[in-house]
Design a protein around this motif. Sequence first.
Motif, PDB file in Angstrom:
ATOM      1  N   PRO B 219      44.300 -15.005 -33.596  1.00  0.00           N
ATOM      2  CA  PRO B 219      43.930 -13.606 -33.372  1.00  0.00           C
ATOM      3  C   PRO B 219      42.794 -13.393 -32.390  1.00  0.00           C
ATOM      4  O   PRO B 219      42.717 -12.357 -31.765  1.00  0.00           O
ATOM      5  N   LEU B 220      41.900 -14.361 -32.251  1.00  0.00           N
ATOM      6  CA  LEU B 220      40.773 -14.150 -31.355  1.00  0.00           C
ATOM      7  C   LEU B 220      40.964 -14.820 -29.996  1.00  0.00           C
ATOM      8  O   LEU B 220      40.035 -14.928 -29.201  1.00  0.00           O
ATOM      9  N   MET B 221      42.209 -15.258 -29.730  1.00  0.00           N
ATOM     10  CA  MET B 221      42.434 -15.992 -28.482  1.00  0.00           C
ATOM     11  C   MET B 221      42.232 -15.121 -27.251  1.00  0.00           C
ATOM     12  O   MET B 221      42.023 -15.630 -26.156  1.00  0.00           O
ATOM     13  N   GLY B 222      42.276 -13.795 -27.421  1.00  0.00           N
ATOM     14  CA  GLY B 222      42.176 -12.932 -26.252  1.00  0.00           C
ATOM     15  C   GLY B 222      40.755 -12.642 -25.818  1.00  0.00           C
ATOM     16  O   GLY B 222      40.532 -12.149 -24.721  1.00  0.00           O
ATOM     17  N   VAL B 223      39.802 -12.969 -26.690  1.00  0.00           N
ATOM     18  CA  VAL B 223      38.440 -12.526 -26.427  1.00  0.00           C
ATOM     19  C   VAL B 223      37.854 -13.175 -25.184  1.00  0.00           C
ATOM     20  O   VAL B 223      37.445 -12.500 -24.243  1.00  0.00           O
TER      21      VAL B 223
END
Lengths: 368, 297
Positions: B219-223
């Motif tokens: 879920p946080l791969m886009g940050v």
Amino acid sequence: MNETQRNLGTYLKDHWKTIVFLGIVLLGIGLADIFVDSYLRRLLNLCAIYVIVSLAMNLVNGFTGQFSLGQAGFMAIGAYTVAVLTVPIESRAAIFYLEPMAPFLANIQLPFIVALILGGFMSTAVAFLIGSPCLRLRGDYLAIATLGFSEIIRIVFTNTQSITNGALGIKSIPTISSLWWTFGIALIIIIATILLINSSYGRAFKSIREDEIAAEAMGVALFKTKMTSFLIGAFFTGVGGGLFAALLGTVDPKQFYFTLTYNFLLIIVLGGMGSISGTIIASFVVTLGQEALRFLDEPMAFGLDLPIFRPGLRMVVFSFLLMAIVLFYRKGLMGTNELTWDFIADKYHSIKQALSKNKTSVEGGDKK
Amino acid sequence: MTMETFLQQLINGLSLGSLYALIAIGYTMVYGILRLINFAHGDIFMMAAYFTYFGIAVFFLPWYVTFIITVGLTMLLGVTIERVAYRPLREAPKTSLLISAIGVSFLLENVATYLFSGKPQAFPEFPLLTTPFFIGGLSIQPVSIVIPIVAFVLMTALLFIINKTKVGMAMRAVAVDYDTAKLMGIKINGVISSTFAIGSALAAVGAILWCMKYPSVLPLMGVVPGLKCFIAAVIGGIGNVKGAVLGGLILGFSEVLMVAFFPALTGYRDAIAFVILIVILLFLPNGLLGKKQVEKV
């Protein structure tokens, strides 16, 4: 002498409600400090810390109109300063077991309050370095640059193993349990902020928020004033971070991920960008609300065993609330107003008026 | 360092840089038109990665079907976000818009954590794309070649859209002067929606290629890619598509080469982008290819 006495007399006369209110608050903190259990104590401490950091953020973002997102980074600096300088020397070897602590720090242990203030100053010093390039930028660029810096700080802390113990973090920091530390400092900072905002500096801050170019034309030293606001904000945030470390008793770089900043952003948006009392109210509402919503993360004990209640739901609801506030309630609770006695009286009268109007209209309806 | 490892790193830098460029274009287009950092762009990228993951690893759809569905859903997501979170704030102060963007990003991250759990999911590997072949002493994964080619083709197509089509002309007009464009009868909402659609589609392609190269979704791969690609857009001069490409490549190369030349600094890998950003903003506040903006009173 007589002159000052008379001044003091009128001062007391003008502000007696505020003084009584302050007295009640102090009494309340005192009573809470004696009677409250450890869970609620921790929560209240957290509220006070959030008040400090959100006020600092509002000073820069709400009052000066500079959209800075570096809160998590400045908190990290304050927190690590306190952590590194107050951890008992005898337990350091056990904490820094991968790589021993740097020799110049290994035998320094300072009292909490000294470390706390030092944390504030460290944070200010870094803010000075960051501010000089960033504050020349405007709006969005400042946001991304400060966000970037808070990430760099986190990355640096993860990598300077001999000082910060890297990703493992520092444990067994002497904790504070009394409410007086957090609430006392919060009170001092609230009063300092009120005085600052109502001084000529405060007016300069607000003029920059309203229109930078006009403010400059009116003789406000743009860069210097922005920097002042930024540095004071960083100092408060650093102190808040130091208290945070002492409250939790442990620091590690993951705590200061930039999503931490979003908490404070939510608070100042909910409270009203540019309202001190709004920020204080919102800090309590958000911190206690986050705790109150905790049941969302757990399976429901009653009724149908709905599978929607599972870890993560709380944050989803929480971020929905943030969106709802931004979209439908943009001014927040207070807008740029303050909860002064006049404001309350005004509200009271307008509500009374509205009620009596309703009454007459209802009566009018009856006659027909 | 031998010549071979150097070439190897150059290829890595090129493919990473092209990925950054693809995502950076989305930022640059939105910023050009709305003057908004679309903080949610990195999370749109993340959602696209999940769409791909579900298509291929959970529903076992053929890859071409998955790709089409991913791009379609991502475009829909981008347009919906604009419609729900940005359009109501069109007349509001810029700060509200920025906070709304942060809110959307926060929401997407939390929804993804809730729905898909915070654990990274392994992505099935494409042996066709990841089995390296050798040229001399170089070992090259086909994907490292495919990425720049796809990126190049898409950028050419995008430049064609922007410069030759009616929608593109409208976009340029809105970017130059929002109010005048409106007066000239350009349907602002349509133009902004198509900007978001194109930006999101590019993010989707970027996500698909990213998953080929780094086969894991969380879920946080886009940050981090989101932040870096924004920086890439700023380096190149935000609002300028070619600048975004240039910025992406500079960022990709500098990151890969830093790790290659100074292995001791590997831990600081994510910091280099921010350092470059500050340096660029200090000396060229409008980026490498950006135009000087006139302050309006």
